[in-house]
Design a protein around this motif. Structure first.
Motif, PDB file in Angstrom:
ATOM      1  N   UNK A   5       0.815  -1.216   0.000  1.00 34.97           N
ATOM      2  CA  UNK A   5       0.000   0.000   0.000  1.00 34.97           C
ATOM      3  C   UNK A   5       0.844   1.258   0.000  1.00 34.97           C
ATOM      4  N   UNK A   6       2.111   1.153   0.361  1.00 33.71           N
ATOM      5  CA  UNK A   6       2.906   2.364   0.272  1.00 33.71           C
ATOM      6  C   UNK A   6       4.078   2.476   1.201  1.00 33.71           C
ATOM      7  N   UNK A   7       4.153   1.661   2.246  1.00 30.50           N
ATOM      8  CA  UNK A   7       5.248   1.836   3.190  1.00 30.50           C
ATOM      9  C   UNK A   7       6.598   1.654   2.526  1.00 30.50           C
ATOM     10  N   UNK A   8       6.651   0.753   1.541  1.00 32.64           N
ATOM     11  CA  UNK A   8       7.893   0.514   0.827  1.00 32.64           C
ATOM     12  C   UNK A   8       7.662   0.742  -0.659  1.00 32.64           C
ATOM     13  N   UNK A   9       7.034   1.827  -0.987  1.00 35.53           N
ATOM     14  CA  UNK A   9       6.574   2.033  -2.356  1.00 35.53           C
ATOM     15  C   UNK A   9       7.634   2.541  -3.295  1.00 35.53           C
ATOM     16  N   UNK A  10       8.871   2.596  -2.886  1.00 31.18           N
ATOM     17  CA  UNK A  10       9.933   3.059  -3.755  1.00 31.18           C
ATOM     18  C   UNK A  10      10.367   4.452  -3.358  1.00 31.18           C
ATOM     19  N   UNK A  11      11.654   4.695  -3.448  1.00 27.00           N
ATOM     20  CA  UNK A  11      12.215   5.942  -2.914  1.00 27.00           C
ATOM     21  C   UNK A  11      12.467   6.972  -3.991  1.00 27.00           C
ATOM     22  N   UNK A  12      11.724   6.952  -5.075  1.00 26.05           N
ATOM     23  CA  UNK A  12      11.986   7.913  -6.121  1.00 26.05           C
ATOM     24  C   UNK A  12      11.323   9.251  -5.857  1.00 26.05           C
TER      25      UNK A  12
ATOM     26  N   UNK B  27      13.270   4.121   5.186  1.00 22.21           N
ATOM     27  CA  UNK B  27      11.904   4.354   4.740  1.00 22.21           C
ATOM     28  C   UNK B  27      11.134   5.258   5.702  1.00 22.21           C
ATOM     29  N   UNK B  28      11.464   5.217   6.981  1.00 25.35           N
ATOM     30  CA  UNK B  28      10.847   6.170   7.911  1.00 25.35           C
ATOM     31  C   UNK B  28      11.316   7.598   7.615  1.00 25.35           C
ATOM     32  N   UNK B  29      12.578   7.746   7.215  1.00 20.56           N
ATOM     33  CA  UNK B  29      13.061   9.063   6.809  1.00 20.56           C
ATOM     34  C   UNK B  29      12.328   9.534   5.556  1.00 20.56           C
ATOM     35  N   UNK B  30      12.190   8.642   4.602  1.00 18.56           N
ATOM     36  CA  UNK B  30      11.503   8.999   3.362  1.00 18.56           C
ATOM     37  C   UNK B  30      10.052   9.384   3.614  1.00 18.56           C
ATOM     38  N   UNK B  31       9.403   8.669   4.517  1.00 18.84           N
ATOM     39  CA  UNK B  31       7.981   8.901   4.771  1.00 18.84           C
ATOM     40  C   UNK B  31       7.736  10.020   5.779  1.00 18.84           C
ATOM     41  N   UNK B  32       8.817  10.627   6.280  1.00 16.64           N
ATOM     42  CA  UNK B  32       8.664  11.771   7.154  1.00 16.64           C
ATOM     43  C   UNK B  32       8.258  11.446   8.569  1.00 16.64           C
ATOM     44  N   UNK B  33       8.497  10.204   9.020  1.00 16.64           N
ATOM     45  CA  UNK B  33       8.059   9.826  10.358  1.00 16.64           C
ATOM     46  C   UNK B  33       9.217   9.541  11.310  1.00 16.64           C
ATOM     47  N   UNK B  34      10.432   9.483  10.789  1.00 21.14           N
ATOM     48  CA  UNK B  34      11.541   9.102  11.661  1.00 21.14           C
ATOM     49  C   UNK B  34      11.725  10.108  12.796  1.00 21.14           C
ATOM     50  N   UNK B  35      11.653  11.394  12.481  1.00 19.26           N
ATOM     51  CA  UNK B  35      11.925  12.422  13.478  1.00 19.26           C
ATOM     52  C   UNK B  35      10.693  12.813  14.281  1.00 19.26           C
ATOM     53  N   UNK B  36       9.587  12.092  14.082  1.00 17.61           N
ATOM     54  CA  UNK B  36       8.377  12.400  14.849  1.00 17.61           C
ATOM     55  C   UNK B  36       8.621  12.129  16.333  1.00 17.61           C
TER      56      UNK B  36
END
Length: 643
Positions: free
Chosen positions: A24-31, A78-87
C-alpha cells in the motif's frame, strides 16, 4: 512441489510476510515522485521489520533465506523517506567521536573512498557507516556448507568485467590490493563447458507459448534443428532464424548516419516489430533477451545499443563500426567499445572479494585476506570491524539519518553526522564526508542541499533486482540435459545457471556432476514498459511485499520445469536457498530513446553529485553505471573533490 525440502533448518517458519501495508505504500519506492519532490506521506511500518534471514547473525555471509536489503536495513531509511523518523522526541547523543573522514555506505565505492583517502593521509581516522548487517553493498558473499565442505557464492556484484578498459585509478586499486588478473587464467576453468559438453539454452514458458520447452543451443546459437520442437509457428521460427542469420536491410534508402539516428529513436522491440516486421511470437521470445545484463527487457532497451551489442537483426544494415564509440550509445557500451576481455575475472564470492581485500588493508586483525589467493577461505571476524583505537572503523547496522555542516554553515570546518544505533540517534563529527550510499537517499539526509540538486539526485533511482543462490545436492540433471545456462522467456526468474567454475588454492570448484554445486538465478523486477524508470516503482513494491516462501516456490517451480527431463527432484536436490533482494539494485544507465538528454546533457547524475561544502558524493549511481569500476571511479572523484 508440495513435498518438504530435505534440509529444513532454515525453511520452516521462514515465511515472514511483509503485510499489505507494504504494497500500500510503506515501501513504495524511494523515487519521491516521478522525478523529484520529497513526499512526506506518513505510513505505519508493517510487521516483519525484524526479519533479516536465518542463521548466525554474528557471521552474515552464512545466513540463508531472504537476504540482501533485509527488513531492519530498510526500516530507518523508509521512515526518513515517509517523514516519520523524526516524529516525537529524538534526542541526539554526542559520541565525542571526531574523524578526518566519515563515509556513508560500505559498498565497493565507500570502502574504495576510505582506501583512497588513507593513501593521501596515511594517519587519517575514518568511520564508515552502513545500514546493512554486512559490508559490500551489492557485492555480497553467500556461504554454504554441504556435507561440511565450504561452497561460496555471490549475492550481487559479479565479476571484474572488462578490466583492460578500467580507468587508471581503478586499475591501480586492483594492483594495490594484490589482484593479479593473470592468475584467473589458471583459476577459472575455461574448458569446463567443453569438458562436460554443456551448452547454453532457452526455455519457452507456457504462459507465453503453447507449453514449456527447453531449446538447447548448438555452439551457443539457436538453429533450425535446435528450434525444431519449440512451441512457435513455423513462420515465426523462420522469421527469427532469418533475423539471426541473414537479416535484411530493414531501413532501406538511408545513409549510414541516417540509419543510426533512426535507431537512436527506437527501442529494440520497436525496431523488431515495426521495421524488421517480426511476428508477436518472436517479440515474446526475445522480450527477456536483455534483462539479466541491463535490468529491463527489449521493450525499453535502445535499438542503437542493441546494434552495438551485436544482437540479432542488424547485419543487413551494414552500418560502419568505427574505432571510436558512437556518441549516442550508452556509457558502458562506449567504455567497452573495443574491449575483448574474457569473462573470467571472478572471485568465488564475486566482487565481495575486492571488498574483503579492502578490509584487509584498512582494518587490522579482522581475519580479512592479505592477498588474493587467501580471499575465498578468509573468514571475517565481524566483532573486529568497529574497534576503538583503530584508524578505520566500520560500523554496520547503523543507518545515517542526518548530515549537516556545523551550525548549518556550509563554510564550517566540521560536519556533523547523525546515525541510528539500536533506536538511539548518535552523533559523530568529521572534517570531511563522502556520501557513498544510494544517491536518492541523500536529499533525506541533507535537508540543506539546494532544491535543484535534490531533484537531480532523485532522478537516479536504481533498478530492483534479485540474485538467488541455490545449493544443489548435485548437477547430474544439468549434465544429462547438456546445459550450463538458460534464459527463461518469462516468469519470476529470467536466468538459471551453474556457478562459475573457479578454483583457488585450498578452494575447489565442483569436480564432477555427482558433487554439490551452486546455481545462480536472476530476477529482474523492473515492470515492462518503454521507459525503465516507470517500471521501477511497481517492481520494487512487488519485491518488498513478498515473503521468502514466495521466492522459494518460484525457484522450485522454474528449476523443476527446466530440469525435470534430467531427473531433477526439488525436494531431494535443493538443499539450501539464499535470496539476495535488492530493491535498489542496478544503477540505471542512461540510454536512448528513453533518456533524450543523453549524451549531451545536462546529466542528472553529474548535477546531483555536485560537492556541497565538505561533503562529496560517490557510489555507482553517481556515475549512472552499475559496474564495479564505476563505483571505484566515483570514490576516486569524490575523494579528489575533498581537496
Amino acid at each position: 512441489m508440495h513435498r518438504k525440502i530435505s534440509r529444513r533448518d532454515f525453511m520452516d517458519g521462514m515465511a515472514v510476510a511483509v503485510g499489505g501495508a507494504v504494497a500500500a505504500g510503506a515501501l513504495s519506492g524511494c523515487s519521491a515522485g516521478s522525478y523529484g519532490g520529497i513526499h512526506n506521506k506518513v505510513v505505519t511500518p508493517p510487521d516483519g521489520w525484524t526479519y533479516a534471514g536465518a542463521g548466525n547473525k554474528s557471521y552474515p555471509p552464512a545466513m540463508t533465506g531472504l537476504r540482501g536489503s533485509v527488513n531492519p536495513a530498510l526500516r530507518v531509511p523508509h521512515e526518513l523517506r515517509d517523514g516519520i523518523y523524526w516524529a516525537g522526541s529524538k534526542p541526539v547523543e554526542d559520541t565525542g567521536e571526531r574523524y578526518d573522514l566519515i563515509v556513508v555506505g560500505a559498498g565497493i565505492s565507500g570502502l574504495s573512498a576510505a582506501h583512497f583517502f588513507k593513501q593521501r593521509k596515511p594517519d587519517a581516522k575514518i568511520l564508515i557507516l552502513d545500514n546493512h548487517d554486512d559490508f559490500g553493498g551489492h557485492a555480497r558473499r553467500n556461504e554454504f556448507r554441504p556435507n561440511g565442505n565450504l561452497l561460496v557464492g555471490y549475492g550481487g556484484s559479479q565479476s571484474i568485467e572488462g578490466p583492460s578498459v578500467w580507468s587508471p585509478q581503478a586499475k591501480k586499486l586492483l594492483a594495490d590490493l594484490g589482484v593479479q588478473l593473470q592468475k584467473f587464467d589458471r583459476y577459472y576453468n575455461q574448458n569446463f563447458n567443453k569438458q562436460w559438453k554443456l551448452n547454453d539454452s532457452e526455455f519457452f514458458t507456457r504462459d507465453l507459448f503453447s507449453g514449456d520447452h527447453l531449446a538447447v543451443m548448438q555452439d551457443d546459437t539457436q538453429t533450425a534443428r535446435t528450434l525444431a520442437n519449440a512451441p512457435m509457428s513455423a513462420e515465426s521460427k523462420a522469421a527469427f532464424l532469418t533475423l539471426q542469420d541473414k537479416p535484411g536491410d530493414y531501413l532501406p534508402g538511408m545513409s549510414d548516419e541516417q540509419k543510426k539516428l533512426k535507431l537512436v529513436d527506437l527501442t529494440y522491440r520497436q525496431y523488431l516489430r515495426d521495421y524488421a516486421k517480426m511476428p508477436e511470437e518472436v517479440l515474446n521470445y526475445l522480450q527477456t533477451y536483455t534483462s539479466d545484463e541491463w535490468g529491463f527487457g527489449i521493450d525499453a532497451f535502445g535499438a542503437i545499443d542493441a546494434w552495438a551489442e551485436d544482437y540479432p537483426g542488424f547485419g543487413g544494415l551494414k552500418l560502419n563500426r568505427s574505432k571510436e564509440p558512437y556518441k549516442y550509445c550508452g556509457p558502458t557500451i562506449q567504455i567497452q567499445w573495443n574491449e575483448d576481455d574474457p569473462y573470467i575475472y571472478h572471485f568465488p564470492d564475486g566482487n565481495n572479494g575486492i571488498c574483503k581485500l579492502l578490509i584487509g588493508q584498512l582494518i587490522p586483525n579482522t581475519g580479512a585476506p592479505q592477498n588474493m589467493d587467501a580471499e575465498p577461505l578468509a573468514r571475517i571476524d565481524y566483532s573486529k570491524l568497529d574497534v576503538a583505537g583503530n584508524d578505520v572503523r566500520l560500523r554496520l547496522s547503523s543507518p545515517c539519518v542526518r548530515v549537516q555542516h556545523k551550525g548549518g554553515d556550509i563554510d564550517a570546518g566540521e560536519v556533523e553526522v547523525d546515525f541510528d544505533r539500536d533506536g538511539k540517534v548518535c552523533r559523530a563529527r568529521a572534517s570531511n564526508v563522502v556520501m557513498a550510499c544510494y544517491n536518492t537517499m541523500i536529499p533525506y539526509l541533507m535537508q540543506d542541499l539546494p532544491s535543484d540538486q535534490k531533484q537531480n539526485l532523485f532522478y537516479g533511482t536504481k533498478l530492483p533486482v534479485v540474485y538467488a543462490m541455490v545449493q544443489l545436492r548435485n548437477w547430474e540433471a544439468w549434465e544429462r540435459l547438456r546445459i550450463y545456462h538458460t534464459r527463461f522467456t518469462s516468469g519470476d526468474w529470467v536466468v538459471a545457471e551453474l556457478d562459475y567454475p573457479v578454483s583457488f588454492p585450498g578452494y575447489q570448484f565442483s569436480k564432477d556432476p555427482s558433487q554439490p554445486i551452486l546455481v545462480h538465478m536472476i530476477r529482474m523486477a523492473t515492470a515492462p514498459g518503454d521507459n525503465p524508470r516507470g517500471g521501477v516503482g511497481p517492481g520494487r513494491r512487488d519485491l518488498f511485499a513478498r515473503p521468502f516462501s514466495s521466492f522459494e516456490r518460484t525457484i522450485r517451480d522454474q528449476l523443476t520445469r527446466l530440469l525435470s527431463g534430467g531427473g531433477f527432484d526439488p525436494a531431494k536436490d535443493i538443499q539450501a536457498i539464499t535470496v539476495n533482494r535488492w530493491g535498489h539494485g542496478y544503477a540505471l544507465e542512461y540510454g536512448r530513446p528513453w533518456a533524450p538528454f543523453w549524451p549531451d546533457g545536462p546529466l542528472p547524475s553529474v548535477l546531483g553529485r555536485t560537492p556541497f561544502g565538505r561533503v562529496t558524493i560517490a557510489n555507482s549511481d553517481s556515475q549512472n553505471r552499475a559496474y564495479a569500476d564505476a563505483a571505484i571511479d566515483a570514490a576516486w572523484r569524490a575523494v579528489s573533490e575533498l581537496g
